[in-house]
Design a protein around this motif. Structure first.
Motif, PDB file in Angstrom:
ATOM      1  N   ALA A 183      35.924  49.176  40.151  1.00  0.00           N
ATOM      2  CA  ALA A 183      36.496  48.160  39.259  1.00  0.00           C
ATOM      3  C   ALA A 183      35.419  47.185  38.796  1.00  0.00           C
ATOM      4  N   ASN A 190      39.995  38.872  35.952  1.00  0.00           N
ATOM      5  CA  ASN A 190      39.490  40.184  35.536  1.00  0.00           C
ATOM      6  C   ASN A 190      39.715  41.178  36.658  1.00  0.00           C
ATOM      7  N   THR A 202      34.122  46.842  34.988  1.00  0.00           N
ATOM      8  CA  THR A 202      34.351  45.532  34.365  1.00  0.00           C
ATOM      9  C   THR A 202      33.063  44.995  33.748  1.00  0.00           C
ATOM     10  N   GLN A 215      43.361  45.527  32.663  1.00  0.00           N
ATOM     11  CA  GLN A 215      42.744  44.340  32.066  1.00  0.00           C
ATOM     12  C   GLN A 215      42.672  44.474  30.551  1.00  0.00           C
ATOM     13  N   THR A 236      40.884  48.244  35.712  1.00  0.00           N
ATOM     14  CA  THR A 236      40.122  47.937  34.501  1.00  0.00           C
ATOM     15  C   THR A 236      40.928  48.260  33.255  1.00  0.00           C
TER      16      THR A 236
END
Length: 291
Positions: A252, A91, A256, A17, A14
């Motif tokens: 995750a 993602n 997210t 990202q 994450t």
């Protein structure tokens, strides 16, 4: 311990990202920094504890030296870069879930090598996984992809390279130990990535938040997570560890959705459940075989 390690991996995805999509960092640059730094720190710690002779013993055997280079470039560098590339184009939740198809490729490889059909339980797991991927990438619309095709391609490559680095280093691990093998593997992979994205060629937004996340991904999401996961194997079996490692895609996905506000439809959730069910079936099947 294994759950904490898995959660750190999930949080790391994450964080990556955010670095890619908010700060504009290059995945190749982050991989070179992450792997080189972690590999160096791991080897320095090993040398301090066991001496240089122990740390460099792997290079005295030409076959093992070739093996560690192959593992570092194809296995560790392959899985690290493809995983981050999948996150960049998609993602963290999708990238992590696609990577968890690794056990499917391991099952297929073992069946081909032994020239024996997988068991009914394993075939069921494969079918559930394929259904999960279909739900995940189409979002319930069978005529189009809901996420970027490159995210899917890189995610599947990360699953294949995950299978490779899980299967390939068995002999090296028995001879030299996990810390030595992974330390050299990460350093070699980091050096290989540095040829294309040197750590000193930073591009993107630079600020305290950016460098905090880079440090977290490197130290907590790589070095510490690896140490905790390996240490857990002293107390539980590898199959139990792989089962509990489902904490990575779960963490995750939760982060997210909760922090980055990426929507998860019923189809995506169903796909995630299918993939996690697959991991559970295969892990339990391996545990039963070992017993």
């Amino acid at each position: 311990m294994v759950l904490l390690g898995a959660v750190l991996w999930g949080v790391s995805g994450t964080a990556a990202q955010v670095l890619f999509q908010r700060d504009g960092l290059n995945p190749a640059w982050l991989v070179s920094v992450r792997m080189t730094t972690s590999g160096l720190l791991l080897l320095i710690a090993l040398s301090a504890r066991f001496g240089f002779a122990h740390t460099f013993a792997i290079w005295k055997n030409k076959r093992d030296a070739f093996g560690i280079v192959l593992l570092g470039i194809i296995g560790l560098l392959g899985v690290q870069y493809s995983y981050f590339a999948s996150i960049r184009y998609g993602n963290a939740a999708t990238g992590t879930l696609l990577q968890y198809l690794g056990p499917i490729f391991i099952t297929i490889y073992v069946a081909l090598r032994r020239r024996r059909m997988p068991s009914v339980k394993q075939l069921t797991a494969v079918l559930i996984a394929l259904l999960g991927v279909l739900f995940l990438v189409t979002n319930g619309n069978w005529h189009s992809l809901s996420i970027a095709p490159l995210a899917v391609v890189w995610g599947l490559i990360s699953a294949i390279t995950l299978a490779f680095y899980t299967l390939y280093p068995a002999a090296l691990l028995r001879t030299y130990g996990a810390s030595t093998v992974m330390g050299w593997g990460m350093l070699i992979g980091g050096i290989g990535m540095s040829l294309m994205a040197p750590p000193w060629t930073f591009s993107g937004h630079s600020g305290p938040g950016t460098w905090f996340l880079v440090g977290f991904v490197t130290l907590f999401g790589t070095l510490l997570a690896f140490y905790i996961y390996i240490a857990s194997l002293k107390y539980i079996s590898a199959s139990e560890a792989s089962l509990l490692a489902c904490g990575e895609p779960l963490s995750a996905t939760i982060l997210t959705v909760a922090i980055l506000h990426v929507p998860m439809s019923w189809s995506s959730i169903l796909g995630a459940i299918c993939i996690l069910t697959t991991v559970t079936i295969l892990a339990r099947s391996k545990s039963e075989q070992s017993e």
